[in-house]
Design a protein around this motif. Structure first.
Motif, PDB file in Angstrom:
ATOM      1  N   LEU B  84      50.846   5.829 -50.926  1.00  0.00           N
ATOM      2  CA  LEU B  84      51.778   4.864 -51.503  1.00  0.00           C
ATOM      3  C   LEU B  84      52.196   5.315 -52.901  1.00  0.00           C
ATOM      4  O   LEU B  84      51.477   6.060 -53.561  1.00  0.00           O
ATOM      5  N   TYR B  85      53.370   4.844 -53.334  1.00  0.00           N
ATOM      6  CA  TYR B  85      53.858   5.191 -54.665  1.00  0.00           C
ATOM      7  C   TYR B  85      53.465   4.100 -55.650  1.00  0.00           C
ATOM      8  O   TYR B  85      53.815   2.931 -55.456  1.00  0.00           O
ATOM      9  N   GLU B  86      52.750   4.494 -56.682  1.00  0.00           N
ATOM     10  CA  GLU B  86      52.185   3.536 -57.644  1.00  0.00           C
ATOM     11  C   GLU B  86      53.252   2.636 -58.279  1.00  0.00           C
ATOM     12  O   GLU B  86      53.004   1.477 -58.553  1.00  0.00           O
ATOM     13  N   GLU B  92      59.789  -2.409 -51.529  1.00  0.00           N
ATOM     14  CA  GLU B  92      60.430  -1.086 -51.647  1.00  0.00           C
ATOM     15  C   GLU B  92      59.839  -0.087 -50.648  1.00  0.00           C
ATOM     16  O   GLU B  92      60.559   0.753 -50.091  1.00  0.00           O
ATOM     17  N   HIS B  93      58.530  -0.211 -50.416  1.00  0.00           N
ATOM     18  CA  HIS B  93      57.921   0.653 -49.397  1.00  0.00           C
ATOM     19  C   HIS B  93      58.486   0.333 -48.009  1.00  0.00           C
ATOM     20  O   HIS B  93      58.735   1.239 -47.213  1.00  0.00           O
ATOM     21  N   LEU B  94      58.694  -0.945 -47.748  1.00  0.00           N
ATOM     22  CA  LEU B  94      59.233  -1.325 -46.442  1.00  0.00           C
ATOM     23  C   LEU B  94      60.681  -0.849 -46.305  1.00  0.00           C
ATOM     24  O   LEU B  94      61.105  -0.416 -45.231  1.00  0.00           O
ATOM     25  N   GLU B  95      61.423  -0.920 -47.403  1.00  0.00           N
ATOM     26  CA  GLU B  95      62.807  -0.429 -47.397  1.00  0.00           C
ATOM     27  C   GLU B  95      62.827   1.073 -47.051  1.00  0.00           C
ATOM     28  O   GLU B  95      63.679   1.549 -46.302  1.00  0.00           O
ATOM     29  N   MET B  96      61.836   1.777 -47.573  1.00  0.00           N
ATOM     30  CA  MET B  96      61.711   3.208 -47.280  1.00  0.00           C
ATOM     31  C   MET B  96      61.491   3.417 -45.772  1.00  0.00           C
ATOM     32  O   MET B  96      62.094   4.295 -45.160  1.00  0.00           O
ATOM     33  N   GLN B  97      60.625   2.593 -45.192  1.00  0.00           N
ATOM     34  CA  GLN B  97      60.382   2.679 -43.745  1.00  0.00           C
ATOM     35  C   GLN B  97      61.667   2.382 -42.977  1.00  0.00           C
ATOM     36  O   GLN B  97      62.002   3.050 -42.011  1.00  0.00           O
ATOM     37  N   ARG B 121      56.620  -8.387 -53.855  1.00  0.00           N
ATOM     38  CA  ARG B 121      57.089  -7.987 -55.192  1.00  0.00           C
ATOM     39  C   ARG B 121      56.000  -7.307 -56.025  1.00  0.00           C
ATOM     40  O   ARG B 121      56.247  -6.805 -57.095  1.00  0.00           O
ATOM     41  N   LYS B 122      54.807  -7.299 -55.508  1.00  0.00           N
ATOM     42  CA  LYS B 122      53.694  -6.730 -56.280  1.00  0.00           C
ATOM     43  C   LYS B 122      53.732  -5.204 -56.218  1.00  0.00           C
ATOM     44  O   LYS B 122      53.899  -4.623 -55.145  1.00  0.00           O
ATOM     45  N   ARG B 123      53.602  -4.565 -57.369  1.00  0.00           N
ATOM     46  CA  ARG B 123      53.606  -3.099 -57.394  1.00  0.00           C
ATOM     47  C   ARG B 123      52.252  -2.555 -56.936  1.00  0.00           C
ATOM     48  O   ARG B 123      51.220  -3.184 -57.149  1.00  0.00           O
ATOM     49  N   VAL B 124      52.308  -1.392 -56.324  1.00  0.00           N
ATOM     50  CA  VAL B 124      51.084  -0.776 -55.812  1.00  0.00           C
ATOM     51  C   VAL B 124      50.071  -0.601 -56.943  1.00  0.00           C
ATOM     52  O   VAL B 124      48.867  -0.807 -56.756  1.00  0.00           O
ATOM     53  N   ARG B 125      50.588  -0.248 -58.116  1.00  0.00           N
ATOM     54  CA  ARG B 125      49.738  -0.054 -59.302  1.00  0.00           C
ATOM     55  C   ARG B 125      48.772  -1.236 -59.497  1.00  0.00           C
ATOM     56  O   ARG B 125      47.630  -1.060 -59.891  1.00  0.00           O
ATOM     57  N   ALA B 126      49.265  -2.433 -59.186  1.00  0.00           N
ATOM     58  CA  ALA B 126      48.477  -3.650 -59.431  1.00  0.00           C
ATOM     59  C   ALA B 126      47.672  -4.082 -58.202  1.00  0.00           C
ATOM     60  O   ALA B 126      47.070  -5.145 -58.205  1.00  0.00           O
ATOM     61  N   VAL B 138      50.736  -2.394 -42.596  1.00  0.00           N
ATOM     62  CA  VAL B 138      52.003  -3.089 -42.356  1.00  0.00           C
ATOM     63  C   VAL B 138      53.111  -2.062 -42.101  1.00  0.00           C
ATOM     64  O   VAL B 138      53.883  -2.181 -41.143  1.00  0.00           O
ATOM     65  N   MET B 139      53.174  -1.035 -42.956  1.00  0.00           N
ATOM     66  CA  MET B 139      54.207  -0.002 -42.794  1.00  0.00           C
ATOM     67  C   MET B 139      54.087   0.676 -41.431  1.00  0.00           C
ATOM     68  O   MET B 139      55.083   0.949 -40.768  1.00  0.00           O
ATOM     69  N   ALA B 140      52.853   0.925 -41.012  1.00  0.00           N
ATOM     70  CA  ALA B 140      52.618   1.641 -39.747  1.00  0.00           C
ATOM     71  C   ALA B 140      53.052   0.803 -38.547  1.00  0.00           C
ATOM     72  O   ALA B 140      53.694   1.315 -37.630  1.00  0.00           O
ATOM     73  N   PHE B 141      52.710  -0.481 -38.559  1.00  0.00           N
ATOM     74  CA  PHE B 141      52.991  -1.311 -37.382  1.00  0.00           C
ATOM     75  C   PHE B 141      54.415  -1.865 -37.377  1.00  0.00           C
ATOM     76  O   PHE B 141      54.903  -2.288 -36.333  1.00  0.00           O
ATOM     77  N   ALA B 142      55.073  -1.858 -38.543  1.00  0.00           N
ATOM     78  CA  ALA B 142      56.420  -2.429 -38.623  1.00  0.00           C
ATOM     79  C   ALA B 142      57.453  -1.605 -37.854  1.00  0.00           C
ATOM     80  O   ALA B 142      58.552  -2.085 -37.599  1.00  0.00           O
TER      81      ALA B 142
END
Lengths: 131, 301
Positions: B84-86, B92-97, B121-126, B138-142
């Motif tokens: 994941l991107y921090e 945004e990750h889902l948009e990438m998928q 809305r939570k960033r991966v960093r947090a 979630v990304m994998a199964f979506a």
């Protein structure tokens, strides 16, 4: 349908055998009536959190043992061909329980005569009318 | 949907042989568990399977064909270490998928985010370790994949979310997806998988259908009247994998249902015989470190 089956995946007894045993027991006890529909493979797999192919294997074996039948597209049902099947299922379940009890008694060091005595007294207790 | 065949796969990094002549067949629609101690070669096997690492020798086939870019459309891979991107958030990750996979299902993605109570809305960093794992799931199964390769898919998750992941795996399998997963939690593999292989030092040391492995392995234990037990007949018995004697107790690890050998011990004069079922953990431990389980028992003279 409430979850009438439970499995213990951590047991050394294969999950498909646990399922077969429980379906037979439920049929024998009339918890599952002749003609009653069983949950679909997918539904039961999700309910019990076990592999669907494992559930499918149990259903195939139960079909082979003539306990249930599957109508393509409609689902699996307890076979309606009467008391004989239920009695056989009951005999299977009870037979396994008796075998285990005898093995256990033997492994505790009881002689055959002692086991027979125990068996007789259990019979007397549970079948008083036949005395 | 495809049957995945890994044929004589080897992979070395310099002089280190990470995967050593591994042959595994993963049937269509099955959940295949890959078990093994740390460093056994599980992750390397996954990378070779997906073409992310070049194999030193051997081939991987999907329904008889080599992996093509088109096939990638229907494969989800959750690597052991999150990619994941921090600085990006969940949405945004889902948009990438969505942009990458034609099969992306936004309704499903929303349901999955809710299932794991993830804030888009939570960033991966947090995010905590568990939240990161959940987002990767979630990304994998979506994308409603036909093939899933999951490397430790429940690490860092609480028991509720671990169960949620298992249920996603089971639902996908029921719909015909082929799933390969590694896990250190043998109990999860015991529930979700129908087939498994155990890797150690890059080699397959045990494989088969989970239920068959259980049916085929038992311990038969007999207690004899004296320490002198005539073992000669048993030593040549092909059903016996291990034979341990400790005083008057004889313990056989057998690759059979055990009934026959229990009777044999009885007829040899055992006063007490019992058959013990082995669960997957016992079978696994026995395979990776034979003897550890019965360390208190000394080998017969």
């Amino acid at each position: 349908m409430p979850a009438i089956f439970t499995v213990d995946p951590r047991s050394g007894v294969p999950i498909y055998l646990q399922l077969i045993e429980q379906v037979k027991r439920s049929v024998a006890l009339g918890v599952l009536a002749p003609g009653e529909q069983l949950p679909t493979v997918k539904q039961l797999a999700v309910d019990l959190t076990v592999n669907p192919n494992t559930v499918a294997r149990a259903y195939r074996d139960l079909e082979h043992d003539a306990v249930i039948e599957t109508a393509p597209g409609r689902g699996s049902f307890v076979r309606a061909d009467g008391v004989a099947k239920q009695t056989r299922a009951a005999t299977d379940v009870a037979g396994e329980a008796v075998t285990q009890a005898v093995r256990e008694a033997k492994s505790l060091g009881l002689p055959a005569a002692g086991v027979r005595e125990l068996f007789e007294s259990a019979l007397t207790r549970w079948f008083p009318e036949e005395k | 949907m495809s049957t995945i065949s890994i044929e004589h796969l080897s992979k070395s990094y310099g002089k280190f042989l990470a995967v050593d002549d591994v042959t595994i067949e993963i049937p269509t629609g099955s959940v295949f568990g890959l078990l093994g101690p740390n460093g056994a070669g599980k992750t390397t096997t996954f990378k070779c399977l997906l073409g992310l690492a070049r194999t030193s020798s051997g081939v991987v086939r999907f329904d008889g064909n080599e992996l093509t870019p088109a096939l990638f459309e229907s494969i989800s891979y959750v690597p052991e270490r999150s990619v994941l991107y921090e600085w990006m958030n969940g949405a945004e990750h889902l948009e990438m998928q969505r942009r990458t996979f034609k099969r992306y299902d936004s309704k499903r993605a929303t349901q999955l985010m809710d299932l794991f109570k993830l804030d888009p809305r939570k960033r991966v960093r947090a995010m905590s370790k568990g939240m990161r794992t959940a987002l990767a799931i979630v990304m994998a199964f979506a994308i409603n994949p036909e093939t899933l390769v999951l490397d430790e898919p429940t690490s860092g998750l609480d028991p509720v979310n671990q169960r949620a992941v298992l249920n996603l795996i089971i639902e996908s399998a029921a719909q015909g997806a082929t799933i390969v997963l590694s896990s250190h939690q043998i109990g999860q593999v015991e529930r979700a998988a129908d087939h498994l292989a155990v890797l150690q030092n890059g080699r397959v040391i045990l494989s088969g259908a989970v239920d068959d492995l259980k049916s085929d392995r038992k311990i038969v234990e007999g207690i004899f009247p004296s320490e002198t037990i005539a073992l000669d007949g048993l030593r040549r018995d092909a059903r016996i994998e291990r034979l341990d004697q400790s005083g008057r107790i004889l313990r056989l690890t057998v690759t059979a249902d055990g009934g026959g050998l229990a009777e044999a011990l009885s007829s040899m004069g055992a006063q007490s015989v019992r058959i013990v079922d082995l669960n997957l953990e016992d079978i696994f431990l026995n395979a990776v470190s034979p003897g550890s389980q019965t360390a208190d028992v000394v080998e017969a003279r």
